[in-house]
Scaffold this motif. Structure first.
Motif, short mmCIF file in Angstrom:
data_model
loop_
_atom_site.label_atom_id
_atom_site.label_comp_id
_atom_site.label_asym_id
_atom_site.label_seq_id
_atom_site.Cartn_x
_atom_site.Cartn_y
_atom_site.Cartn_z
N LEU A 72 0.83 -1.20 0.00
CA LEU A 72 0.00 0.00 0.00
C LEU A 72 0.86 1.25 0.00
O LEU A 72 0.66 2.18 -0.80
CB LEU A 72 -0.91 0.00 1.23
CG LEU A 72 -1.59 1.34 1.55
CD1 LEU A 72 -2.62 1.70 0.49
CD2 LEU A 72 -2.21 1.31 2.95
N SER A 73 1.84 1.29 0.87
CA SER A 73 2.63 2.48 1.06
C SER A 73 3.49 2.78 -0.16
O SER A 73 3.65 3.95 -0.56
CB SER A 73 3.49 2.34 2.31
OG SER A 73 3.89 3.59 2.80
N TYR A 74 4.06 1.75 -0.76
CA TYR A 74 4.85 1.94 -1.98
C TYR A 74 3.99 2.56 -3.08
O TYR A 74 4.42 3.50 -3.77
CB TYR A 74 5.43 0.60 -2.44
CG TYR A 74 6.38 0.71 -3.61
CD1 TYR A 74 7.74 0.90 -3.39
CD2 TYR A 74 5.92 0.62 -4.91
CE1 TYR A 74 8.62 1.00 -4.46
CE2 TYR A 74 6.79 0.72 -5.99
CZ TYR A 74 8.14 0.91 -5.76
OH TYR A 74 9.01 1.02 -6.82
N GLY A 357 0.32 6.22 7.87
CA GLY A 357 -0.53 7.38 8.06
C GLY A 357 -1.94 7.16 7.57
O GLY A 357 -2.92 7.56 8.23
N LEU A 358 -2.09 6.52 6.41
CA LEU A 358 -3.44 6.29 5.87
C LEU A 358 -4.25 5.35 6.75
O LEU A 358 -5.42 5.64 7.07
CB LEU A 358 -3.34 5.74 4.45
CG LEU A 358 -4.69 5.41 3.78
CD1 LEU A 358 -5.61 6.62 3.75
CD2 LEU A 358 -4.47 4.86 2.37
N VAL A 359 -3.66 4.21 7.18
CA VAL A 359 -4.45 3.27 7.98
C VAL A 359 -4.76 3.84 9.36
O VAL A 359 -5.85 3.58 9.90
CB VAL A 359 -3.76 1.89 8.09
CG1 VAL A 359 -3.65 1.23 6.72
CG2 VAL A 359 -2.40 1.98 8.75
N LEU A 365 -10.87 7.87 12.18
CA LEU A 365 -12.08 8.50 11.67
C LEU A 365 -13.21 7.52 11.35
O LEU A 365 -14.38 7.87 11.42
CB LEU A 365 -11.77 9.33 10.43
CG LEU A 365 -10.80 10.50 10.64
CD1 LEU A 365 -10.53 11.20 9.31
CD2 LEU A 365 -11.33 11.49 11.67
N GLU A 366 -12.82 6.29 10.97
CA GLU A 366 -13.82 5.31 10.55
C GLU A 366 -13.93 4.11 11.48
O GLU A 366 -14.87 3.32 11.35
CB GLU A 366 -13.52 4.84 9.14
CG GLU A 366 -13.43 5.97 8.11
CD GLU A 366 -12.94 5.47 6.76
OE1 GLU A 366 -13.66 4.66 6.14
OE2 GLU A 366 -11.83 5.87 6.35
N SER A 371 -7.47 -0.04 4.15
CA SER A 371 -6.59 -0.05 2.97
C SER A 371 -5.49 -1.10 3.03
O SER A 371 -4.87 -1.41 2.01
CB SER A 371 -5.96 1.33 2.77
OG SER A 371 -6.95 2.30 2.51
N ALA A 372 -5.21 -1.64 4.22
CA ALA A 372 -4.16 -2.65 4.36
C ALA A 372 -4.48 -3.54 5.55
O ALA A 372 -5.19 -3.13 6.49
CB ALA A 372 -2.79 -2.01 4.54
#
Length: 379
Positions: A72-74, A357-359, A365-366, A371-372
């Motif tokens: 995901l991060s890549y 950061g995304l996860v 928030l959710e 995403s991973a």
């Protein structure tokens, strides 16, 4: 029970994990209107490994625990570079990666795999990765860009100072974070969600803020690594090299060599066990280890010698954040509500930072990382 997003989010640490979390929180469609996000940093943005590491990215070099996060991060690195012009702004590019065996004690008839390494000393080489799965960034420029993107959004701020206290209510939920400000004095920040992303200081800070029973499970230590940055007379090919060197004097070394698109080359070597200082501003550079790296670099290739026009741009050190349990800590902290951690990413912090950061933004928030698969990284 439906997940209720927080209204005051505090992120402690402005390295790659903290700035990535701040960025993805600030652009999430699930961020409630009026929610405040504050980044707290004790020294400066990208003050530690996020500013001084090599910035090598690998998509598929990872174990099962971190494989999903790393992929995901890549891909996020590639997306961010395309969206914001990363090639120009933070030196993003794909690279070829080689393992190289150098031996100055006996001649070789093998041809060098790259034009700027001498044929007579290269005894073996093999491809470790190519431009489909390997890339690089300048980590300091990338992390700083993310912080600037974050701060351009409404209801965001950066507070320079050290987090010293986390107040919890009767249900174990955060209510505020106290910060000892750089310019003096204290500031109390309202908080109903807190992210600890303090690099190699994550372990100590977790105990300070959460106590030994909870914070003691978030063990992260620092391992000092040195590097040099050289400016060569001519730009070198887009390669990252993992070397094994037998020097002319019989000593051994395994420097990693990352050429960069700005005409510089980043070279790092073996680390040591120097104690972790109180802050990134207190990191000490060992002249002995820097001299060793310079010797290895100049023997590896004439292009790195001053007689060939090379210049030393930087001599530096940082501490890699190593989790006590051997794999990163990414997720919600058990036995408290509203506290999250992103730490212990080791040498893969730049690769895994955006995904972390995304996860974390999704969890906050959710209520769930979508995403991973980070199930094996839960604190």
């Amino acid at each position: 029970m439906a997940h209720t997003p927080p209204k005051n989010i505090i992120i402690i640490g402005a390295g790659i994990a903290g700035c990535s979390t701040a960025h993805y929180l600030s652009i999430s469609p699930y961020l409630p209107s009026g929610t405040r996000i504050t980044l707290v940093e004790g020294t400066k943005v990208a003050a530690a490994a996020s500013g001084y590491s090599g910035g090598f990215l690998a998509k598929d070099w990872h174990g099962t625990a971190t494989a999903s996060l790393s992929t995901l991060s890549y891909d996020l690195h590639s997306q961010l570079a395309k969206e914001y012009g990363g090639a120009d702004k933070w030196g993003y590019r794909t690279v070829d990666t080689l393992s190289v065996e150098y031996d100055a004690t006996r001649p070789s008839k093998n041809k060098s795999p790259v034009s700027w390494l001498p044929d007579s000393m290269i005894h073996a080489s093999r491809q470790l990765g190519d431009q489909t799965t390997n890339a690089q960034v300048h980590p300091g420029l990338f992390t700083t860009f993310l912080s600037e993107q974050f701060l351009s959004k409404p209801n965001t701020s950066l507070v320079l100072g050290r987090a010293t206290k986390l107040d919890l209510d009767g249900q174990g939920k955060p209510t505020s974070v106290t910060v000892q400000l750089q310019q003096g004095g204290e500031k109390q920040l309202d908080a109903d969600a807190v992210v600890i992303a303090a690099g190699p200081w994550t372990g100590k800070l977790s105990v300070d803020l959460l106590g030994h029973r909870v914070g003691g499970r978030l063990g992260v230590q620092g391992h000092r690594a040195h590097s040099i940055v050289l400016k060569t007379k001519e730009a070198l090919s887009a390669h990252c090299l993992f070397t094994s060197m037998s020097m002319e004097d019989g000593t051994q070394g395994e420097p990693e060599v990352y050429t960069r698109p700005d005409g510089t080359t980043y070279i790092c070597g073996a680390g040591d066990d120097a104690p972790l200082p109180d802050t990134a501003a207190d990191v000490i550079v060992s002249p002995v280890l820097i001299a060793r790296l310079l010797k290895q670099a100049t023997e590896l290739s004439p292009v790195f010698q001053t007689s060939s026009g090379a210049q030393v741009i930087a001599e530096q050190a940082c501490y890699l954040p190593i989790a006590d349990r051997g794999r990163p800590l990414v997720g919600k902290v058990r036995d408290v509500e509203g506290v999250y951690v992103g730490g212990g990413l080791s040498c893969w912090g730049i690769t895994q930072g955006p995904g972390t950061g995304l996860v974390l933004s999704e969890l906050i928030l959710e209520g769930k990382a979508k995403s991973a698969d980070i199930s094996k990284l839960a604190p």
